[in-house]
Enzyme design. Sequence first.
Site, PDB file in Angstrom:
ATOM      1  N   HIS A  14       0.848  -1.194   0.000  1.00 33.77           N
ATOM      2  CA  HIS A  14       0.000   0.000   0.000  1.00 33.77           C
ATOM      3  C   HIS A  14       0.887   1.248   0.000  1.00 33.77           C
ATOM      4  CE1 HIS A  14      -3.100   2.577   2.381  1.00 33.77           C
ATOM      5  NE2 HIS A  14      -3.409   2.605   1.102  1.00 33.77           N
ATOM      6  N   HIS A  56      -0.455  11.146  -1.228  1.00 29.02           N
ATOM      7  CA  HIS A  56      -1.789  10.719  -0.795  1.00 29.02           C
ATOM      8  C   HIS A  56      -2.636  11.894  -0.329  1.00 29.02           C
ATOM      9  CE1 HIS A  56      -4.840   9.354   2.068  1.00 29.02           C
ATOM     10  NE2 HIS A  56      -4.991   8.365   1.211  1.00 29.02           N
TER      11      HIS A  56
HETATM   12  O1  G3P Z   1      -6.160   1.767  -3.377  1.00 26.16           O
HETATM   13  C1  G3P Z   1      -6.452   1.343  -2.086  1.00 26.16           C
HETATM   14  C2  G3P Z   1      -6.274   2.432  -1.057  1.00 26.16           C
HETATM   15  O2  G3P Z   1      -5.060   3.091  -1.291  1.00 26.16           O
HETATM   16  C3  G3P Z   1      -7.398   3.437  -1.059  1.00 26.16           C
HETATM   17  O3  G3P Z   1      -7.319   4.304   0.019  1.00 26.16           O
HETATM   18  O4  G3P Z   1      -6.854   6.468   1.042  1.00 26.16           O
HETATM   19  O5  G3P Z   1      -5.125   4.718   1.084  1.00 26.16           O
HETATM   20  O6  G3P Z   1      -5.658   5.861  -1.042  1.00 26.16           O
HETATM   21  P1  G3P Z   1      -6.183   5.378   0.278  1.00 26.16           P
HETATM   22 MG    MG Z   2      -4.378   4.782  -2.430  1.00 32.62          MG
END
Ligand code: G3P
Ligand code: MG
Length: 257
Positions: A14, A56
């Site tokens: 992630h 992000h």
């Molecule tokens: O793509 C999965 C996840 O990254 C979505 O949430 O807020 O971490 O971008 P976020």
């Molecule tokens: Mg994401």
Amino acid sequence: MATPRWPWPRLLGHRGAGVLAPENTLAAFEAAARLGVKGVEFDVMLTADRQPVLLHDVRLGRTVPGRGAVAALDGSELLELDAGEWLGPQWRGEGVPLLPVALRRLRALGLWPNLEIKPTPGRDIATAHVVANVLQGFWPDPSAAPLEDLPLVSSFSVPALQVMQQRLPALPRGLLVDRVPRDWQERLDTLKATTLHVREDRLEAKLVEAVSREGYGILAYTVNDPARAEVLRHWGVDAICSDRPDRLLQAEAAWRD
Ligand code: G3P
Ligand code: MG
């Protein structure tokens, strides 16, 4: 084993390597590759001068120092900022990567990209166009490539995915949702999406079964507990996105494909 619905790595770091390295940086990609992770998810937004950067948060302050909106800074200003020190002094000097630089590094490392379009407010369409321009340079003829060689572009933003659908129809698209909406099938059909990406704690076995039965791939985010990952795998979840890919790799060989 990869399924036809999801011909890509089943475990994604992630924002790169989750919490093991500063998110959305080249250092995170290197950390993921060192661990043996085969694919990564990362977020892309635009600076004021429309440069696509890996970040992000739509505001400065958490992973890069400063205040205010990312969309108010030019790329030249943003690229000067430190994106690593927030996680620890050993990461000092790590910068915010531009999308083409990130894609080149991923290629060199042999990591598969799940690019999340994360537009700053009101810039969904502009962000998708810039992303499409960059991806076109890296994958000039997606319709001739096998699906496993293509990146997956996901987003919570339907307008961004619609632009991708118009501009690069052969590139696979994933719809990101927090909770699965009742009309999920209609939404996926309309976007001609390949995959559905759902918050892991909103998933139920029946739903996973229904989505898979209709031929869509399904990814759960963000899964850090190996026991939970195992439950999701038994339900038929194709892939997980994790902040602790190290734990999952250790616990279960199934996530190594
Ligand atoms: O793509 C999965 C996840 O990254 C979505 O949430 O807020 O971490 O971008 P976020
Ligand atoms: Mg994401």
